[in-house]
Motif scaffolding. Structure first.
Motif, PDB file in Angstrom:
ATOM      1  N   GLY A   9      23.401 -34.594 -42.743  1.00 18.87           N
ATOM      2  CA  GLY A   9      23.908 -35.529 -41.754  1.00 18.87           C
ATOM      3  C   GLY A   9      24.713 -34.810 -40.681  1.00 18.87           C
ATOM      4  N   GLY A  10      25.115 -35.569 -39.671  1.00 12.67           N
ATOM      5  CA  GLY A  10      25.918 -34.986 -38.614  1.00 12.67           C
ATOM      6  C   GLY A  10      25.911 -35.830 -37.370  1.00 12.67           C
ATOM      7  N   LEU A  11      26.376 -35.215 -36.283  1.00 17.39           N
ATOM      8  CA  LEU A  11      26.453 -35.878 -34.982  1.00 17.39           C
ATOM      9  C   LEU A  11      25.351 -35.332 -34.088  1.00 17.39           C
ATOM     10  CD1 LEU A  11      27.942 -37.607 -32.837  1.00 17.39           C
ATOM     11  CD2 LEU A  11      29.376 -35.592 -32.390  1.00 17.39           C
ATOM     12  N   VAL A  12      24.617 -36.243 -33.452  1.00 18.08           N
ATOM     13  CA  VAL A  12      23.523 -35.830 -32.577  1.00 18.08           C
ATOM     14  C   VAL A  12      23.461 -36.782 -31.401  1.00 18.08           C
ATOM     15  CG1 VAL A  12      21.806 -37.199 -33.830  1.00 18.08           C
ATOM     16  CG2 VAL A  12      21.081 -35.172 -32.545  1.00 18.08           C
ATOM     17  N   GLN A  13      22.976 -36.290 -30.276  1.00 16.53           N
ATOM     18  CA  GLN A  13      22.806 -37.146 -29.111  1.00 16.53           C
ATOM     19  C   GLN A  13      21.542 -37.983 -29.243  1.00 16.53           C
ATOM     20  OE1 GLN A  13      22.953 -34.555 -25.653  1.00 16.53           O
ATOM     21  NE2 GLN A  13      25.135 -34.978 -25.391  1.00 16.53           N
ATOM     22  N   GLY A  15      18.027 -39.353 -28.790  1.00 17.28           N
ATOM     23  CA  GLY A  15      16.816 -38.601 -28.516  1.00 17.28           C
ATOM     24  C   GLY A  15      16.671 -37.349 -29.355  1.00 17.28           C
ATOM     25  N   GLY A  16      17.737 -36.980 -30.059  1.00 15.95           N
ATOM     26  CA  GLY A  16      17.709 -35.789 -30.879  1.00 15.95           C
ATOM     27  C   GLY A  16      17.103 -36.027 -32.250  1.00 15.95           C
ATOM     28  N   SER A  17      17.153 -34.981 -33.076  1.00 18.69           N
ATOM     29  CA  SER A  17      16.544 -35.029 -34.404  1.00 18.69           C
ATOM     30  C   SER A  17      17.518 -34.518 -35.460  1.00 18.69           C
ATOM     31  CB  SER A  17      15.275 -34.172 -34.445  1.00 18.69           C
ATOM     32  OG  SER A  17      14.301 -34.644 -33.540  1.00 18.69           O
ATOM     33  N   LEU A  18      17.356 -35.036 -36.656  1.00 19.11           N
ATOM     34  CA  LEU A  18      18.067 -34.545 -37.836  1.00 19.11           C
ATOM     35  C   LEU A  18      17.120 -34.606 -39.019  1.00 19.11           C
ATOM     36  CD1 LEU A  18      21.605 -36.246 -37.711  1.00 19.11           C
ATOM     37  CD2 LEU A  18      21.117 -33.811 -37.485  1.00 19.11           C
ATOM     38  N   ARG A  19      17.378 -33.759 -39.987  1.00 17.19           N
ATOM     39  CA  ARG A  19      16.612 -33.795 -41.230  1.00 17.19           C
ATOM     40  C   ARG A  19      17.581 -33.923 -42.389  1.00 17.19           C
ATOM     41  NH1 ARG A  19      13.546 -29.203 -44.677  1.00 17.19           N
ATOM     42  NH2 ARG A  19      11.743 -30.393 -45.435  1.00 17.19           N
ATOM     43  N   LEU A  20      17.430 -34.989 -43.140  1.00 12.78           N
ATOM     44  CA  LEU A  20      18.240 -35.203 -44.326  1.00 12.78           C
ATOM     45  C   LEU A  20      17.498 -34.682 -45.553  1.00 12.78           C
ATOM     46  CD1 LEU A  20      19.534 -38.847 -43.747  1.00 12.78           C
ATOM     47  CD2 LEU A  20      20.489 -36.685 -42.931  1.00 12.78           C
ATOM     48  N   SER A  21      18.264 -34.123 -46.483  1.00 14.06           N
ATOM     49  CA  SER A  21      17.704 -33.637 -47.743  1.00 14.06           C
ATOM     50  C   SER A  21      18.454 -34.277 -48.898  1.00 14.06           C
ATOM     51  CB  SER A  21      17.828 -32.118 -47.852  1.00 14.06           C
ATOM     52  OG  SER A  21      17.152 -31.470 -46.798  1.00 14.06           O
ATOM     53  N   TYR A  79      13.076 -35.742 -48.567  1.00 15.83           N
ATOM     54  CA  TYR A  79      13.556 -35.441 -47.226  1.00 15.83           C
ATOM     55  C   TYR A  79      13.323 -36.645 -46.311  1.00 15.83           C
ATOM     56  CZ  TYR A  79      12.902 -30.754 -49.171  1.00 15.83           C
ATOM     57  OH  TYR A  79      12.938 -29.641 -49.972  1.00 15.83           O
ATOM     58  N   LEU A  80      14.118 -36.667 -45.252  1.00 20.31           N
ATOM     59  CA  LEU A  80      13.904 -37.668 -44.207  1.00 20.31           C
ATOM     60  C   LEU A  80      14.029 -36.959 -42.866  1.00 20.31           C
ATOM     61  CD1 LEU A  80      13.400 -40.719 -43.686  1.00 20.31           C
ATOM     62  CD2 LEU A  80      15.868 -40.917 -43.291  1.00 20.31           C
ATOM     63  N   GLN A  81      12.900 -36.796 -42.190  1.00 17.97           N
ATOM     64  CA  GLN A  81      12.890 -36.231 -40.849  1.00 17.97           C
ATOM     65  C   GLN A  81      13.077 -37.375 -39.864  1.00 17.97           C
ATOM     66  OE1 GLN A  81      12.676 -32.959 -39.760  1.00 17.97           O
ATOM     67  NE2 GLN A  81      13.100 -33.834 -37.750  1.00 17.97           N
TER      68      GLN A  81
END
Length: 115
Positions: A9-13, A15-21, A79-81
């Protein structure tokens, strides 16, 4: 008992992307469905995406086409992309596993999307 530990997790703008595991341990034999749920402030926990052992997937309508769930059974990981993130995706994301009809939950990881 099944233990689940999320990361990513984290902070993103927007339109950005994160990958959770999510790493599963303990009595992982006979886990059927694994997936992700989320809970935003003041709202109920809701399904995001799940995947069964037969690779059947189920997505919330709000994330279809943007999020992709995957599993690595050899590593006991799910995972969750998350792509094209939106401010309304801001929530605590929880990993979930169902073993012999009993649900297990991780501690949650915060995802914050800024506009």
């Amino acid at each position: 008992q099944v233990q689940l530990v999320e990361s990513g997790g984290g902070l993103v703008q927007a339109g950005g992307s994160l990958r959770l595991s999510c790493a599963a341990s303990g009595s992982i034999f006979a886990i059927n469905t694994m997936g992700w749920y989320r809970q935003a402030p003041g709202k109920q926990r809701e399904l995001v995406a799940t995947m069964t052992n037969t690779r059947y997937t189920n997505y919330a309508a709000s994330v279809k086409g943007r999020f992709t769930i995957s599993r690595d059974n050899a590593k006991n990981m799910v995972y969750l992309q998350m792509n094209n993130l939106k401010p309304e995706d801001t929530a605590v994301y929880y990993c979930n596993a169902v073993r012999q009809l009993v649900p297990y939950w991780g501690q949650g990881t915060q995802v914050t999307v800024s506009s």
